[in-house]
Scaffold this active site. Structure first.
Site, PDB file in Angstrom:
ATOM      1  CB  CYS A  28       6.346  12.704  -2.651  1.00  0.00           C
ATOM      2  SG  CYS A  28       4.643  11.951  -3.181  1.00  0.00           S
ATOM      3  CG  HIS A 561      -0.238  18.072  -3.153  1.00  0.00           C
ATOM      4  ND1 HIS A 561      -0.070  18.399  -4.499  1.00  0.00           N
ATOM      5  CD2 HIS A 561       0.520  17.188  -2.757  1.00  0.00           C
ATOM      6  CE1 HIS A 561       1.057  17.600  -4.966  1.00  0.00           C
ATOM      7  NE2 HIS A 561       1.174  16.733  -3.877  1.00  0.00           N
TER       8      HIS A 561
END
Length: 639
Positions: A28, A561
Site C-alpha cells: 500500500c 490517510h
C-alpha cells in the site's frame, strides 16, 4: 542513480520466514503487506530494529512491514530476490477511473504503457540506429539491417499484442483471451482478405466515410482499414474492454466444470467479430472524418491548417486518427512535393526539448532514467516513450509541446514549405526537405527543428514538473528544496476535514501513533470530504483513493490517510477528485468518502494528517482542539 534495496529485501524475506512462508504479497502507500503461512516464523523484533524498516504491524490477518514512501521500489526488489509473483499495489475496482474524460484517458493510457516504457524506449533507440544505417547507405536487404530493423520495429508493429496484456490486467480479463483478441486484429495477411479490385458494394458513397465493402460476416459488412490494425492503440484497448465485460457476464452463468474453456470460447466468439464489425469501423470512420476536416481547413487557410494540425497532431496519433491524413499525404507525394504532413514532422523535437527540461528539473530518479532513452528516441522521431511515459501523465509539459507544434506549424505553412519525398523521421527527415534549386525549403525546416526544441524546453520551463511515482527527491534537489523552504520560517496548515481533533498518539494504529511516519494530528471526520489544506501539488494518490500526499508550495510534505487499514476496502466508498501530479489550490476538493460505509465494514475513519518531512522542521505544533471546520488552522510548522 536509483538506490539498491537488494540487501534490505533479502533481509526482509529471510526474517518473515523465507519465501516458502509467503502466500501473498501486496503493498500500500507505505507498507509491504505479507500474508504468511505461519507468522510465528517471522522475526518481528529483528525487523523493527532493522535500518530501512520503520516498524512492523500485525493487523487484519496481514504481516505489515512499514517501509515509507519508497515502498514500491522495495516491493519490486523483494519480488525479485524471493523469486515470487506479487499481486502489485492494492487496487480499487479498475472499472471506474475518476475525474473528467481527459484525466481518465490520461490515467488509462499512461497506466497501460507504464509497464513497457523501458523496452519501448530501447526499441525506439534501435530504430534510430537503423535509420543511421540507412543514411549511411546500408541497403534494406543487408542481414544486419533486416535483423536490427526487426528488433526495433517489431515492438511498434505488434504493439496491440502488448497492449492486450496490459489492458487485460487493467480491465481484469484473462490475459490469454485478451491476447487472442489482439492476435486476431493483427493476423497476417488479413488485410488482403478484406480487399480486392472490385468491391461488393460501397457504404456511404459520396461522403467522407465512404467505405468499400469487399467481404461480409454473415451478411454484415466488414470495414477494414487499409493501414490494418498493426501499430494501433485504441482498437485493441476498446476490444479488450468489451471482451472483459463479456467475459465477466459469462463467468456468472457458465457452470464451473466447463468454465475454463467455455467462457473464453464465447468471449472470443462475440468479441472478435464485434472488434471487426463495430469497434474497428468506428475508428476508421473517425480517421476518415479527420482527413476530411483537415482537408477543408487547408482549403480555407494553409496557415490555420498548420496551426491546428501542429497543435492536434500528437493527440490524433494517440487516438489513431492520424491515419485519415497519412494516406492522403502518400498519394500527394506520389504526384510531387506535398504539404499535408509538413506541420507534423518536426514536432518530435518539441518532445525532446520538453524531456531535457524535465530531466534537469525532476525530483525523481525514475523519471530521469526513463527520460534519457525517451529523449534519444524522440530525436529520431519515436515519441511514444516520451508521450505515454512522461509528458502526457504530467499533462502540462504535453500541452506545451502541442503549443510548440502549433507555432512551428504556422511558420512552415506561412513559408509554404514542401516535403519532397516520404522519408525518415526525426533527424532523418531532414533529407526529405532538400529541394533542388531552392535551399530555403531546407533552411525553413531546420529553423522549425530548432524552434520546436527551444519552444519545447522553454514552454516547459513555465510549468511545474510533478512527481509521477511519489519518489523522494534526489540529493541535489533535496538541497534545493530545503533552501527554498528555509525562506519560510513558519507555515500554517489548515484542516483538510471537518470533525473532532484526535491526538496522533491516540489513533488506533501503532505506526501513526508512534510518530514513525512523522508528526501531525488526526481528525475524526464528521463530513466525508478531504480538501487541500494549502496550495501545492499532489505527489501521491494511492489507487484505492484512501490516502493522498500533498507537497505544499511552502515546502511541507503532507500525507492524509483516511481511516485505519481502509486499503482493505479496495476503493469501495472512496472517490478521488484529482489525479497524481495535479496542481491544487487551498480548499479544493481532493477526496470524498462514505463514512457510514467505512464504519459498517468495520474500519475506523480516524484520519491522520502527517507531516512526512518532519525532519525538515524544528517543531510541529498542533494548534487546534475539539470540534473544527474545514479551513481551521491545524498545525504550525517552525523552521
Amino acid at each position: 542513480m536509483a538506490k539498491d534495496y537488494t540487501e534490505l529485501a533479502q533481509d526482509i524475506v529471510a526474517h518473515v520466514g523465507g519465501k516458502d512462508n509467503i502466500t501473498k504479497l501486496v503493498h500500500c502507500v507505505t507498507r509491504l503487506r505479507f500474508s504468511l503461512k505461519d507468522e510465528s516464523k517471522a522475526d518481528t523484533d529483528y525487523l523493527i530494529k532493522r535500518d530501512g524498516v520503520v516498524t512492523v504491524v500485525k493487523a487484519g490477518g496481514q504481516y505489515q512491514v512499514v517501509i515509507g514512501n519508497h515502498v514500491p521500489d522495495v516491493y519490486d526488489t523483494v519480488l525479485k530476490v524471493a523469486g515470487i509473483a506479487g499481486e502489485g499495489s492494492v487496487d480499487a475496482d479498475d472499472d471506474v477511473v475518476e475525474g473528467n474524460l481527459f484525466d481518465r484517458f490520461i490515467a488509462l493510457v499512461s497506466g497501460l504503457f507504464q509497464p513497457m516504457l523501458g523496452t519501448l524506449s530501447a526499441a525506439g533507440m534501435i530504430k534510430g540506429v537503423v535509420a543511421i544505417m540507412a543514411a549511411l547507405g546500408v541497403p534494406a536487404t543487408d542481414g544486419a539491417y533486416v535483423v536490427l530493423n526487426a528488433a526495433g520495429d517489431g515492438l511498434f508493429q505488434f504493439l496491440p499484442l502488448i497492449l492486450a496484456i496490459t489492458a487485460a490486467k487493467r480491465f481484469k480479463m484473462n490475459p490469454f483471451t485478451a491476447l487472442a483478441i489482439g492476435f486476431a486484429l493483427v493476423y497476417p495477411n488479413i488485410a488482403a482478405s478484406f480487399a480486392g479490385e472490385q468491391p461488393l458494394y460501397t457504404l456511404f458513397a459520396g461522403t467522407p466515410i465512404e467505405s468499400p465493402i469487399f467481404s461480409t460476416f454473415f451478411g454484415l459488412p466488414i470495414i477494414f482499414p487499409a493501414s490494418s490494425y498493426l501499430s494501433t492503440v485504441l482498437p485493441v484497448i476498446a476490444a479488450v474492454w468489451a471482451g472483459a465485460k463479456i467475459e465477466k457476464g459469462f463467468k456468472k452463468i457458465i457452470p464451473d466444470v466447463v468454465k475454463v474453456f467455455i467462457v473464453p470460447f464465447f468471449t472470443l466468439l462475440i468479441t472478435v467479430p464485434l472488434a471487426f464489425l463495430v469497434i474497428g469501423p468506428v475508428m476508421t470512420w473517425a480517421s476518415d472524418l479527420v482527413g476530411a476536416l483537415f482537408t477543408g481547413i487547408y482549403d480555407f487557410s494553409p496557415v490555420v491548417y498548420g496551426i491546428v494540425l501542429g497543435a492536434a497532431w500528437q493527440v490524433l496519433v494517440m487516438f489513431g486518427l492520424h491515419w485519415g491524413l497519412v494516406p492522403l499525404a502518400i498519394l500527394e507525394l506520389q504526384k510531387g512535393p506535398g504539404v499535408i504532413l509538413v506541420a507534423t514532422i518536426a514536432i518530435c523535437f518539441a518532445q525532446a526539448g520538453a524531456l531535457l527540461n524535465i530531466m534537469m528539473r525532476t525530483k525523481e530518479d525514475k523519471v530521469r532514467q526513463l527520460s534519457i532513452p525517451a529523449f534519444i528516441s524522440a530525436l529520431f522521431g519515436v515519441t511514444e516513450p516520451a508521450i505515454y511515459g512522461i509528458t502526457l501523465p504530467m499533462r502540462l509539459p504535453f500541452i506545451m509541446t502541442c503549443i510548440s507544434g502549433a507555432l512551428t506549424g504556422a511558420y512552415l505553412a506561412f513559408f509554404d514549405v514542401k516535403m519532397q519525398v516520404m522519408g525518415g523521421m526525426g533527424l532523418f527527415a531532414i533529407p526529405s526537405f532538400i529541394e533542388a534549386g531552392n535551399g530555403m525549403t531546407l533552411v525553413h525546416f531546420l529553423i522549425a527543428i530548432v524552434a520546436n526544441f527551444v519552444l519545447g524546453f522553454g514552454l516547459t520551463q513555465l510549468v511545474k514538473i510533478p512527481n509521477l511515482f511519489g519518489e523522494a527527491a534526489s540529493e541535489p534537489q533535496d538541497v534545493e528544496k530545503k533552501e527554498f523552504a528555509s525562506e519560510v520560517s513558519e507555515q500554517a496548515i489548515s484542516s483538510p476535514l471537518a470533525g473532532t481533533i484526535v491526538a496522533l498518539e491516540d489513533t488506533p494504529d501503532a505506526v501513526f501513533a508512534s510518530g514513525a511516519m512523522g508528526q501531525g494530528v488526526a481528525v475524526e471526520p464528521s463530513v466525508g470530504e478531504v480538501v487541500a489544506p494549502a496550495d501545492g501539488v499532489i505527489r501521491l494518490l494511492f489507487p484505492t483513493n484512501h490516502a493522498i500526499g500533498l507537497a505544499t508550495d511552502d515546502g511541507a510534505e503532507l500525507l492524509i490517510h483516511v481511516g485505519m487499514d481502509t486499503v482493505a476496502l479496495e476503493g469501495q466508498g472512496f472517490t478521488a477528485h484529482v489525479t497524481q501530479g495535479s496542481k491544487v489550490k487551498k480548499g479544493q476538493l481532493l477526496l470524498s468518502f462514505d463514512i457510514e460505509a467505512i464504519k459498517e465494514a468495520g474500519y475506523p475513519v480516524t484520519t491522520p494528517i502527517i507531516v512526512t518531512n518532519t525532519a525538515d522542521y524544528a517543531k510541529v505544533d498542533v494548534v487546534a482542539e475539539g470540534q473544527i471546520e474545514v479551513g481551521t488552522q491545524l498545525l504550525d510548522l517552525h523552521r
